[in-house]
Design an enzyme around this catalytic site. Structure first.
Site, PDB file in Angstrom:
ATOM      1  N   ASP A   2      74.988  70.026 -55.526  1.00 10.50           N
ATOM      2  CA  ASP A   2      75.484  70.564 -54.252  1.00 10.50           C
ATOM      3  C   ASP A   2      75.486  72.096 -54.280  1.00 10.50           C
ATOM      4  OD1 ASP A   2      75.955  67.941 -53.436  1.00 10.50           O
ATOM      5  OD2 ASP A   2      77.973  67.953 -54.269  1.00 10.50           O
TER       6      ASP A   2
ATOM      7  N   GLY B 272      65.812  72.580 -64.743  1.00 12.92           N
ATOM      8  CA  GLY B 272      65.395  73.357 -63.576  1.00 12.92           C
ATOM      9  C   GLY B 272      65.121  72.471 -62.375  1.00 12.92           C
TER      10      GLY B 272
HETATM   11  O1  RIB Z   1      78.106  65.726 -55.739  1.00  9.34           O
HETATM   12  C1  RIB Z   1      79.422  65.745 -56.240  1.00  9.34           C
HETATM   13  C2  RIB Z   1      80.345  65.104 -55.257  1.00  9.34           C
HETATM   14  O2  RIB Z   1      80.021  63.737 -55.165  1.00  9.34           O
HETATM   15  C3  RIB Z   1      81.781  65.163 -55.642  1.00  9.34           C
HETATM   16  O3  RIB Z   1      82.447  66.290 -55.138  1.00  9.34           O
HETATM   17  C4  RIB Z   1      82.333  63.860 -55.077  1.00  9.34           C
HETATM   18  O4  RIB Z   1      83.258  64.056 -54.066  1.00  9.34           O
HETATM   19  C5  RIB Z   1      81.124  63.065 -54.598  1.00  9.34           C
HETATM   20  O5  RIB Z   1      80.967  63.142 -53.250  1.00  9.34           O
END
Ligand code: RIB
Length: 314
Positions: A254, A227
């Protein structure tokens, strides 16, 4: 008016190899699969937010090559405003060779290419459009001076900044990032930033409190399969994990940040946005790739219903 997110950051093309194991030095080893897809921490966060319906402005630099052209095409397909994404003559696009093992864990190399050419002056050039943004997202795959410049500009113009200090670097100055409203590191990044252990929840909280004492507004530590942890001057809140079978964890951080931003700019509810971010990131690890794994709004709604069916549903 629709809330707008500004991402000043990187883009890469991900070259993803599935491996049974990494080769030893001097060894040639067959690997079972390979795929190419759009990536880069800035672009991934922008893509996650856009897929969830957010209005996103991207400030970035691409290569003067096929990958650069493909990256521009991808931003257009996602409906991201890429008027401040330009090609750098004679420079390659950023690329990221990624190795994913059978457990879904990954190792990533990055070649920054054009991302290293996103300069403070490029932020200044985008100012007329940045003024219309409600939240700025920053990461560390562009020059640190550009990150510091964007933070200083945002602070002077009362624009909230979410900084994802990834990939971690000891060169990052805590003094120069003290004005960020929201810092979102993972445990490794938190440990490198503070020089403190952050492997357990209590260690992560102590390290996050160290950053609050240095001036940062709020810290959210992403804990992978465990988490996330919100730490503010007044509270510590554990965002519960969403149990899924991980196929590829690349880009999960991300996905978390992009989904958080999309929800937060719309509703300004920190806890609800973190809950959505946790669900979105969990869904992303069930599919291969980074942006290619991120759910559309409809797919995400269906996933959320599976996790918590409305009362009375089967
Ligand atoms: O956080 C993942 C990303 O880290 C990947 O997409 C790669 O491109 C690096 O930037």
């Amino acid at each position: 008016m629709t809330a707008r997110i500004g991402v000043i950051g990187s883009n890469m093309v991900d070259l993803v190899t599935t491996v049974d194991r990494m080769p030893r030095l001097g060894e040639t080893l067959a690997a079972p699969a390979f795929a190419i897809g759009p990536g880069g921490k800035g672009a991934n966060q922008a893509a996650a937010a856009a897929k969830l319906g957010a209005d996103v402005l991207m400030v970035s630099r691409v290569g003067d090559d096929l990958f650069g052209a493909e990256t521009l095409r991808n931003f257009a397909a996602l409906g991201i405003d890429a008027r401040h994404v330009r090609a750098v003559p004679g420079t390659s696009n950023g690329v990221a060779p990624i190795f994913v093992d059978r457990n879904g864990d990954n190792s990533i190399l990055i070649v920054k290419g054009a991302n290293d050419h996103l300069l403070p002056a490029d932020v200044d050039e985008a100012v007329p459009d940045l003024l219309g943004c409600d939240l700025l997202l920053l990461q560390l795959e562009i020059p640190l001076d550009t990150v510091y410049h964007a933070i200083d500009w945002a602070h002077a113009h009362d624009k909230p900044v979410l900084l994802n200090p990834a990939p971690a670097t000891e060169a990052l100055s805590l003094d120069r990032i003290a004005a960020v409203d929201l810092l979102m590191p993972n445990q490794t990044e938190l440990s490198i930033l503070t020089g403190m252990p952050a492997g357990t929840r209590s260690e992560a909280e102590a390290a996050a409190r160290h950053l609050l004492a240095r001036g940062m507004g709020r810290v959210v530590v992403t804990l992978g399969a465990n988490g996330a942890l919100l730490v503010t001057p007044n509270e510590t809140w554990h965002v519960p994990p969403v149990p899924v079978r991980a196929r590829d964890t690349s880009g999960a951080g991300d996905a978390f940040i992009g989904a958080f931003a999309a929800h937060y700019v719309r509703h300004k509810d920190m806890h609800a946005a973190l809950g959505q971010a946790s669900l979105y990131a969990a869904h992303s690890v069930t599919r291969p790739g980074t942006q290619t794994a991120f759910a559309s709004r409809d797919e995400f709604t269906a996933f959320c219903l599976e996790q918590a069916p409305p009362k009375g549903a089967d």
